[in-house]
Design a protein around this motif. Structure first.
Motif, PDB file in Angstrom:
ATOM      1  N   SER A  36       1.129  -0.939   0.190  1.00  0.00           N
ATOM      2  CA  SER A  36       0.415   0.428   0.317  1.00  0.00           C
ATOM      3  C   SER A  36       0.699   1.323   0.088  1.00  0.00           C
ATOM      4  O   SER A  36       1.757   1.091   0.343  1.00  0.00           O
ATOM      5  CB  SER A  36      -1.157  -0.203   1.541  1.00  0.00           C
ATOM      6  OG  SER A  36       0.075   0.421   2.219  1.00  0.00           O
ATOM      7  N   ASN A  37       0.403   2.622  -0.059  1.00  0.00           N
ATOM      8  CA  ASN A  37       1.132   3.638   0.049  1.00  0.00           C
ATOM      9  C   ASN A  37       1.636   3.583   1.197  1.00  0.00           C
ATOM     10  O   ASN A  37       3.569   4.094   1.435  1.00  0.00           O
ATOM     11  CB  ASN A  37       0.237   4.780  -0.453  1.00  0.00           C
ATOM     12  CG  ASN A  37      -0.116   4.822  -2.101  1.00  0.00           C
ATOM     13  OD1 ASN A  37       0.632   5.603  -2.610  1.00  0.00           O
ATOM     14  ND2 ASN A  37      -1.185   4.888  -1.883  1.00  0.00           N
ATOM     15  N   GLU A  41       5.642   4.048   1.942  1.00  0.00           N
ATOM     16  CA  GLU A  41       6.415   5.249   2.809  1.00  0.00           C
ATOM     17  C   GLU A  41       7.118   4.825   4.089  1.00  0.00           C
ATOM     18  O   GLU A  41       8.382   5.002   3.709  1.00  0.00           O
ATOM     19  CB  GLU A  41       5.287   6.014   3.441  1.00  0.00           C
ATOM     20  CG  GLU A  41       4.140   6.609   2.036  1.00  0.00           C
ATOM     21  CD  GLU A  41       3.355   7.742   3.022  1.00  0.00           C
ATOM     22  OE1 GLU A  41       2.905   7.692   4.113  1.00  0.00           O
ATOM     23  OE2 GLU A  41       2.493   8.267   2.046  1.00  0.00           O
ATOM     24  N   ILE A  69       2.209   2.855  -8.197  1.00  0.00           N
ATOM     25  CA  ILE A  69       3.732   3.386  -7.245  1.00  0.00           C
ATOM     26  C   ILE A  69       3.606   4.238  -7.821  1.00  0.00           C
ATOM     27  O   ILE A  69       4.449   3.620  -8.084  1.00  0.00           O
ATOM     28  CB  ILE A  69       3.250   3.475  -5.076  1.00  0.00           C
ATOM     29  CG1 ILE A  69       1.842   2.723  -4.486  1.00  0.00           C
ATOM     30  CG2 ILE A  69       3.555   4.343  -4.400  1.00  0.00           C
ATOM     31  CD1 ILE A  69       1.938   2.633  -3.395  1.00  0.00           C
TER      32      ILE A  69
END
Length: 201
Positions: A36-37, A41, A69
């Motif tokens: 996921s984002n 990160e 992404i």
């Protein structure tokens, strides 16, 4: 089933986590999960904090397989940060997904310059060459994009690789996923190299 990223977050709070086998093994599994984002990160933050090359390399490989992404800026920064050509090439592989051919050429010009100087500093640079010429490296980029800069880099690498004595060739490679594949046993590799050096080379 464990949440790999959550486990990594917990483990990364402990001192000396970078050098722990269980942390490294779990990190390797990030290549095989959908990130996921938020996961990305975390991995990027971990990458820039990491002093351990293995950790940074593993994160680079995981993010190369990340879809949907935009990681263009990350891979550009990674290219500038890394010194080893195989890690720079992984960064270029990631960057190429988002960049134009002209943008890629700019990085590859620098890459080829460094590559051409390698025989001066490291005459038997077999480990780096094997990584560059593996299915994960330059052949993938040549086949995927066909850019002249990738073809040029591959030809230059092969020229330097082929100029080395046979004792330094064919010890290992990387598969399409960037995993190491031993082509000879470690004992056989050691004997081949020991024999080479014992002949007074």
């Amino acid at each position: 089933m464990i949440n790999i990223i959550e486990e990594l977050k917990k483990m990364s709070q402990k001192r000396g986590y970078e050098n722990k086998d269980d942390f490294q093994q779990l990190l390797e599994r990030c290549k095989d999960i959908t990130l996921s984002n938020e996961d990305v990160e975390f991995l990027i933050e971990l990458y820039f904090k990491a002093k351990n090359l293995y950790i940074r390399n593993t994160i680079l490989k995981a993010l190369v397989f990340c879809e949907d992404i935009d990681l263009k800026e990350f891979f550009l920064k990674a290219f500038k940060k890394e010194r080893y050509l195989d890690m720079r090439l992984t960064a270029i592989r990631g960057y190429a997904k988002y960049a134009t051919e002209k943008e890629v050429e700019k990085l590859m010009t620098k890459f080829i310059e460094i590559l051409m100087k390698r025989p001066e500093s490291t005459p038997y640079n077999y480990q780096e060459y094997e990584l560059l010429r593996s299915a994960f490296g330059l052949p993938y980029l040549v086949n995927q994009y066909g850019y002249a800069c990738f073809v040029q880099a591959y030809e230059q690498e092969e020229k330097q690789y082929n100029a080395m004595p046979d004792a330094f060739k064919g010890h290992f490679t990387l598969n399409e996923r960037g995993d190491i594949v031993q082509l000879r046993s470690l004992g056989e590799s050691k004997k081949t190299l020991d024999d080479f050096w014992s002949r007074g080379n």
